[in-house]
Design a protein around this motif. Sequence first.
Motif, PDB file in Angstrom:
ATOM      1  N   ILE A 107       0.848  -1.200   0.000  1.00 50.00           N
ATOM      2  CA  ILE A 107       0.000   0.000   0.000  1.00 50.00           C
ATOM      3  C   ILE A 107       0.879   1.245   0.000  1.00 50.00           C
ATOM      4  O   ILE A 107       1.838   1.333   0.769  1.00 50.00           O
ATOM      5  N   VAL A 108       0.517   2.209  -0.853  1.00 44.62           N
ATOM      6  CA  VAL A 108       1.137   3.528  -0.856  1.00 44.62           C
ATOM      7  C   VAL A 108       0.037   4.549  -1.116  1.00 44.62           C
ATOM      8  O   VAL A 108      -0.680   4.455  -2.110  1.00 44.62           O
ATOM      9  N   CYS A 109      -0.110   5.530  -0.222  1.00 42.17           N
ATOM     10  CA  CYS A 109      -1.069   6.621  -0.432  1.00 42.17           C
ATOM     11  C   CYS A 109      -0.615   7.476  -1.605  1.00 42.17           C
ATOM     12  O   CYS A 109       0.575   7.562  -1.891  1.00 42.17           O
ATOM     13  N   GLY A 110      -1.562   8.141  -2.230  1.00 45.95           N
ATOM     14  CA  GLY A 110      -1.226   9.027  -3.343  1.00 45.95           C
ATOM     15  C   GLY A 110      -0.769   8.248  -4.552  1.00 45.95           C
ATOM     16  O   GLY A 110      -1.143   7.094  -4.751  1.00 45.95           O
ATOM     17  N   SER A 111       0.053   8.875  -5.379  1.00 48.97           N
ATOM     18  CA  SER A 111       0.525   8.281  -6.637  1.00 48.97           C
ATOM     19  C   SER A 111       1.744   7.410  -6.380  1.00 48.97           C
ATOM     20  O   SER A 111       2.850   7.916  -6.242  1.00 48.97           O
ATOM     21  N   GLY A 112       1.548   6.118  -6.361  1.00 47.21           N
ATOM     22  CA  GLY A 112       2.657   5.223  -6.024  1.00 47.21           C
ATOM     23  C   GLY A 112       3.160   4.349  -7.145  1.00 47.21           C
ATOM     24  O   GLY A 112       4.063   3.538  -6.934  1.00 47.21           O
ATOM     25  N   CYS A 113       2.634   4.474  -8.356  1.00 43.09           N
ATOM     26  CA  CYS A 113       3.020   3.551  -9.427  1.00 43.09           C
ATOM     27  C   CYS A 113       4.480   3.654  -9.839  1.00 43.09           C
ATOM     28  O   CYS A 113       5.010   2.718 -10.435  1.00 43.09           O
ATOM     29  N   SER A 114       5.154   4.747  -9.503  1.00 46.20           N
ATOM     30  CA  SER A 114       6.587   4.837  -9.806  1.00 46.20           C
ATOM     31  C   SER A 114       7.371   3.802  -9.000  1.00 46.20           C
ATOM     32  O   SER A 114       8.528   3.515  -9.313  1.00 46.20           O
ATOM     33  N   LEU A 115       6.734   3.226  -7.976  1.00 42.09           N
ATOM     34  CA  LEU A 115       7.388   2.220  -7.129  1.00 42.09           C
ATOM     35  C   LEU A 115       7.062   0.788  -7.552  1.00 42.09           C
ATOM     36  O   LEU A 115       7.488  -0.162  -6.898  1.00 42.09           O
ATOM     37  N   PHE A 127      -1.106  -4.427  -5.358  1.00 47.06           N
ATOM     38  CA  PHE A 127      -0.564  -3.120  -4.981  1.00 47.06           C
ATOM     39  C   PHE A 127      -1.739  -2.149  -4.949  1.00 47.06           C
ATOM     40  O   PHE A 127      -2.415  -1.946  -5.950  1.00 47.06           O
ATOM     41  N   ILE A 128      -1.993  -1.566  -3.776  1.00 48.95           N
ATOM     42  CA  ILE A 128      -3.084  -0.609  -3.600  1.00 48.95           C
ATOM     43  C   ILE A 128      -2.470   0.780  -3.542  1.00 48.95           C
ATOM     44  O   ILE A 128      -1.678   1.076  -2.648  1.00 48.95           O
ATOM     45  N   THR A 129      -2.826   1.622  -4.505  1.00 43.60           N
ATOM     46  CA  THR A 129      -2.290   2.979  -4.597  1.00 43.60           C
ATOM     47  C   THR A 129      -3.302   3.839  -5.334  1.00 43.60           C
ATOM     48  O   THR A 129      -4.474   3.492  -5.405  1.00 43.60           O
ATOM     49  N   SER A 130      -2.848   4.950  -5.910  1.00 47.73           N
ATOM     50  CA  SER A 130      -3.757   5.870  -6.605  1.00 47.73           C
ATOM     51  C   SER A 130      -3.152   6.355  -7.910  1.00 47.73           C
ATOM     52  O   SER A 130      -1.973   6.156  -8.170  1.00 47.73           O
ATOM     53  N   ASP A 131      -3.977   7.031  -8.681  1.00 48.86           N
ATOM     54  CA  ASP A 131      -3.560   7.653  -9.944  1.00 48.86           C
ATOM     55  C   ASP A 131      -2.922   6.648 -10.897  1.00 48.86           C
ATOM     56  O   ASP A 131      -1.919   6.940 -11.555  1.00 48.86           O
ATOM     57  N   HIS A 135      -0.605   2.866 -18.798  1.00 48.80           N
ATOM     58  CA  HIS A 135       0.679   2.184 -18.946  1.00 48.80           C
ATOM     59  C   HIS A 135       1.129   1.535 -17.637  1.00 48.80           C
ATOM     60  O   HIS A 135       1.764   0.480 -17.662  1.00 48.80           O
ATOM     61  N   ASP A 136       0.783   2.138 -16.507  1.00 51.85           N
ATOM     62  CA  ASP A 136       1.067   1.501 -15.211  1.00 51.85           C
ATOM     63  C   ASP A 136       0.325   0.170 -15.123  1.00 51.85           C
ATOM     64  O   ASP A 136       0.872  -0.835 -14.675  1.00 51.85           O
ATOM     65  N   ASP A 149      -6.825   0.903  -7.619  1.00 47.40           N
ATOM     66  CA  ASP A 149      -6.684   2.363  -7.624  1.00 47.40           C
ATOM     67  C   ASP A 149      -7.714   2.918  -6.650  1.00 47.40           C
ATOM     68  O   ASP A 149      -8.898   2.987  -6.957  1.00 47.40           O
ATOM     69  N   MET A 150      -7.255   3.323  -5.469  1.00 49.06           N
ATOM     70  CA  MET A 150      -8.179   3.767  -4.420  1.00 49.06           C
ATOM     71  C   MET A 150      -8.552   5.238  -4.531  1.00 49.06           C
ATOM     72  O   MET A 150      -9.363   5.727  -3.744  1.00 49.06           O
ATOM     73  N   GLY A 151      -7.961   5.958  -5.478  1.00 49.17           N
ATOM     74  CA  GLY A 151      -8.257   7.380  -5.623  1.00 49.17           C
ATOM     75  C   GLY A 151      -7.316   8.218  -4.778  1.00 49.17           C
ATOM     76  O   GLY A 151      -7.069   7.914  -3.613  1.00 49.17           O
ATOM     77  N   HIS A 152      -6.776   9.267  -5.379  1.00 46.30           N
ATOM     78  CA  HIS A 152      -5.777  10.090  -4.690  1.00 46.30           C
ATOM     79  C   HIS A 152      -6.384  10.796  -3.477  1.00 46.30           C
ATOM     80  O   HIS A 152      -5.866  10.708  -2.361  1.00 46.30           O
ATOM     81  N   TYR A 153      -7.487  11.469  -3.677  1.00 47.05           N
ATOM     82  CA  TYR A 153      -8.142  12.176  -2.564  1.00 47.05           C
ATOM     83  C   TYR A 153      -8.538  11.185  -1.477  1.00 47.05           C
ATOM     84  O   TYR A 153      -8.317  11.431  -0.293  1.00 47.05           O
ATOM     85  N   GLU A 154      -9.133  10.060  -1.883  1.00 45.43           N
ATOM     86  CA  GLU A 154      -9.601   9.071  -0.912  1.00 45.43           C
ATOM     87  C   GLU A 154      -8.459   8.523  -0.066  1.00 45.43           C
ATOM     88  O   GLU A 154      -8.640   8.237   1.114  1.00 45.43           O
ATOM     89  N   SER A 155      -7.273   8.402  -0.643  1.00 45.11           N
ATOM     90  CA  SER A 155      -6.146   7.844   0.109  1.00 45.11           C
ATOM     91  C   SER A 155      -5.484   8.871   1.019  1.00 45.11           C
ATOM     92  O   SER A 155      -4.825   8.500   1.984  1.00 45.11           O
TER      93      SER A 155
END
Length: 192
Positions: A107-115, A127-131, A135-136, A149-155
Amino acid sequence: LFFQPLNAFCTDRYPANIAQILLQKHCCVISLHTNFDKSHLNTYLTHKVLQWEHFVAQGLFMYGSIAPISLPNLAQYVCKSLQTDYMQYIQGDVESIKEHSISDVYIVCGSGCSLLSCIPPSPSTCFITSDVKHHDAMIAKSMGISLIDMGHYESEKYFVEIFDSILQNTGYNVIIADCENPFSLCLNKSRD
């Protein structure tokens, strides 16, 4: 306040409109973003909201194992826990989707797909993250990793609650105004 360099300082648009107010009032901005995600927000979301108190911090991630569950049921659980109307998910490529279940969660809050490349590929991993971008999603599928994708605001909406508590405990009297989610939801009623 500024995620990208500004080409012009147009005070009728975000973020310059906020900066103008701060400049007029001689205020400073203290930005607590990724460092606060790592130190507080990821843990709060995972332990308090999702109720996975046994998860541990692993770099920028929260990580733990759960009882095996289907991806749609896991997405439904996250959706209910975050009290949101919908949640998107991506099934990692697996040979037998019907028998596939998730047991390892990052889990990573916000935009975590770079990880994404830091997560060991496995069909039992989500992997639970946002944005999450197209391509991700394609990269995750090719790795066999499922995404929610849990949503940026929601996370990150819990930041205000956490930060208010920190300031109150240190004796600061401040006004914290929560921002509203700028997105609205449109449901296709013709599909009923």
